[in-house]
Design a protein around this motif. Structure first.
Motif, PDB file in Angstrom:
ATOM      1  N   LEU A 293       0.819  -1.220   0.000  1.00  0.00           N
ATOM      2  CA  LEU A 293       0.000   0.000   0.000  1.00  0.00           C
ATOM      3  C   LEU A 293       0.852   1.271   0.000  1.00  0.00           C
ATOM      4  O   LEU A 293       0.565   2.217  -0.742  1.00  0.00           O
ATOM      5  N   LYS A 294       1.881   1.277   0.816  1.00  0.00           N
ATOM      6  CA  LYS A 294       2.633   2.518   1.041  1.00  0.00           C
ATOM      7  C   LYS A 294       3.966   2.588   0.295  1.00  0.00           C
ATOM      8  O   LYS A 294       4.569   3.661   0.188  1.00  0.00           O
TER       9      LYS A 294
ATOM     10  N   PHE B 299       0.624   1.194  -3.772  1.00  0.00           N
ATOM     11  CA  PHE B 299      -0.616   1.325  -4.541  1.00  0.00           C
ATOM     12  C   PHE B 299      -1.315   2.664  -4.293  1.00  0.00           C
ATOM     13  O   PHE B 299      -1.894   3.244  -5.213  1.00  0.00           O
ATOM     14  N   ILE B 300      -1.249   3.163  -3.055  1.00  0.00           N
ATOM     15  CA  ILE B 300      -1.918   4.430  -2.744  1.00  0.00           C
ATOM     16  C   ILE B 300      -1.303   5.571  -3.553  1.00  0.00           C
ATOM     17  O   ILE B 300      -2.015   6.357  -4.197  1.00  0.00           O
TER      18      ILE B 300
ATOM     19  N   ALA C 296      -3.991  -0.046  -9.605  1.00  0.00           N
ATOM     20  CA  ALA C 296      -3.546   0.211  -8.229  1.00  0.00           C
ATOM     21  C   ALA C 296      -4.754   0.350  -7.298  1.00  0.00           C
ATOM     22  O   ALA C 296      -4.691  -0.045  -6.127  1.00  0.00           O
ATOM     23  N   ASN C 297      -5.841   0.919  -7.810  1.00  0.00           N
ATOM     24  CA  ASN C 297      -7.068   1.012  -7.002  1.00  0.00           C
ATOM     25  C   ASN C 297      -7.574  -0.374  -6.610  1.00  0.00           C
ATOM     26  O   ASN C 297      -7.988  -0.596  -5.470  1.00  0.00           O
TER      27      ASN C 297
ATOM     28  N   HIS D  87      -5.819  -3.251  -6.405  1.00  0.00           N
ATOM     29  CA  HIS D  87      -4.915  -3.895  -5.455  1.00  0.00           C
ATOM     30  C   HIS D  87      -4.976  -3.235  -4.081  1.00  0.00           C
ATOM     31  O   HIS D  87      -4.896  -3.920  -3.057  1.00  0.00           O
ATOM     32  N   ALA D  88      -5.107  -1.922  -4.052  1.00  0.00           N
ATOM     33  CA  ALA D  88      -5.213  -1.223  -2.769  1.00  0.00           C
ATOM     34  C   ALA D  88      -6.463  -1.685  -2.033  1.00  0.00           C
ATOM     35  O   ALA D  88      -6.431  -1.944  -0.823  1.00  0.00           O
TER      36      ALA D  88
ATOM     37  N   TYR E  90      -6.436  -3.585   1.576  1.00  0.00           N
ATOM     38  CA  TYR E  90      -7.185  -3.094   2.731  1.00  0.00           C
ATOM     39  C   TYR E  90      -8.189  -4.139   3.226  1.00  0.00           C
ATOM     40  O   TYR E  90      -8.416  -4.283   4.433  1.00  0.00           O
TER      41      TYR E  90
ATOM     42  N   ASN F 117     -11.871   1.591   3.728  1.00  0.00           N
ATOM     43  CA  ASN F 117     -10.925   1.928   2.659  1.00  0.00           C
ATOM     44  C   ASN F 117     -10.960   0.900   1.534  1.00  0.00           C
ATOM     45  O   ASN F 117     -10.726   1.231   0.365  1.00  0.00           O
TER      46      ASN F 117
ATOM     47  N   TYR G 127     -11.520   2.172  -2.412  1.00  0.00           N
ATOM     48  CA  TYR G 127     -10.617   1.936  -3.545  1.00  0.00           C
ATOM     49  C   TYR G 127     -11.216   0.980  -4.578  1.00  0.00           C
ATOM     50  O   TYR G 127     -11.024   1.169  -5.784  1.00  0.00           O
TER      51      TYR G 127
END
Length: 259
Positions: free
Chosen positions: A117-118, A126-127, A142-143, A145-146, A150, A158, A162
Motif C-alpha cells: 500500500l505505502k 498502490f496508494i 492500483a485502485n 490492489h489497494a 485493505y 478503505n 478503492y
C-alpha cells in the motif's frame, strides 16, 4: 389535286402516328425536365460557391481548429500519456511483488500488505500510484490492489473506497472487485448491500469461476438471514448451471437445507 407518292414511302397507320406523337411528347417532356434539373443544379452550385466565398475565413478557421485539435491530441498521447503510462507500469511492479508475497504467505502478513500500500525500496505503493498516475491503466489497477490489500487488513471502509474507484470490463477482475465489495459489506453487517453486490458480481461475467462463487456467497447470506426460498433459488441455479464447479460439488447439501 395530284398526290405524289415517293417510292418506298408508306403512309403511317393512324395508330402508329398516334404512338409516334406520344413518344415525341414524352421526349420533349423529358428534355424539358432534364433541363430544369440541370438549371436547378447550376443555381445550387452557384449559391454554394457564393456561400463558400463569403464564409471562406470561417471554413478555414474550423478546418484549422480541427487539425490543431487532432494534432494536439496525438502529441499529448505521444509525449504525455504514453510516458506517464510507462512510468506507472514500472512503478507498480514492486508493489505488486509485495502484494503477491502477502497472498502467498502461509500466515497472514500485514507488513507486506502495508508495504504494498505505502511502498518500499524507493518505489511508490498502490496508494501513491493511484494518486499520482490517475487516468492510466496502472493507476486504475492500483485502485483494485489497494482495495484488496485493505480488505485483507480488515480496513473495510478503505477497501470499499478503492474498489469502487476501480473501473474495468475484464471478465475476471470486474466480478472479483464487485465481489470483494460484497465481502467488505458483509463484514460490516450490511447484508442486503452485500447480497446485491454478490449478485452483480455473479452477473458481471458469466463463467465457471466467478459466477458460482458469488452465487454461493449470496445464497449463504440469504440462508443465514432465514430467507430459505431465496437461498434455494440460487443453490438450484448453481446445481443446474455450474454443477462441475468447486461450489457445485456439495451443492445438494445446501439445497437440502432449504427444502
Amino acid at each position: 389535286m395530284a398526290t405524289y407518292n415517293k417510292r418506298g414511302y408508306k403512309a403511317p397507320k393512324p395508330e402508329e402516328a398516334k404512338v409516334e406523337n406520344e413518344l415525341e411528347e414524352v421526349v420533349d417532356t423529358t428534355d424539358s425536365t432534364t433541363a430544369e434539373v440541370f438549371n436547378t443544379l447550376d443555381e445550387t452550385a452557384s449559391k454554394t460557391e457564393d456561400w463558400v466565398a463569403k464564409n471562406q475565413k470561417v471554413i478555414l478557421g474550423v478546418v484549422g481548429a480541427i487539425a490543431i485539435a487532432t494534432l494536439g491530441y496525438l502529441l499529448y498521447n505521444r509525449f504525455v500519456v504514453e510516458p506517464k503510462e510507462e512510468k506507472a507500469t514500472n512503478e507498480i511492479f514492486q508493489a505488486q511483488q509485495y502484494f503477491q508475497q502477502a497472498v502467498d504467505a502461509t500466515e497472514k502478513n500485514d507488513s507486506l500488505y502495508n508495504l504494498a500500500l505505502k511502498g518500499g525500496e524507493g518505489k511508490l505503493g498502490f496508494i501513491g500510484i493511484a494518486e499520482q498516475y490517475a487516468g492510466t491503466d496502472a493507476g486504475n489497477l492500483a485502485n483494485y490492489h489497494a482495495g484488496m490489500a485493505y480488505l485483507n487488513l480488515g480496513d473495510f471502509k478503505n477497501a470499499i473506497t478503492y474498489l469502487e474507484k476501480f473501473k474495468s470490463e475484464d471478465a475476471i477482475l470486474k466480478p472479483l472487485a464487485l465481489g470483494a465489495i460484497g465481502d467488505a459489506l458483509a463484514e460490516t453487517n450490511k447484508v442486503d448491500d452485500a447480497i446485491a453486490h454478490y449478485k452483480k458480481a455473479a452477473e458481471a461475467s458469466e463463467n465457471d469461476f466467478t459466477t458460482p462463487r458469488f452465487l454461493l456467497k449470496a445464497a449463504q447470506l440469504y440462508l443465514a438471514a432465514g430467507k430459505k426460498a431465496e437461498a434455494n433459488k440460487l443453490f438450484v441455479e448453481i446445481k443446474e448451471k455450474y454443477e462441475t464447479s468447486k461450489e457445485g460439488m456439495n451443492i445438494d447439501a445446501f439445497i437440502a437445507m432449504t427444502e
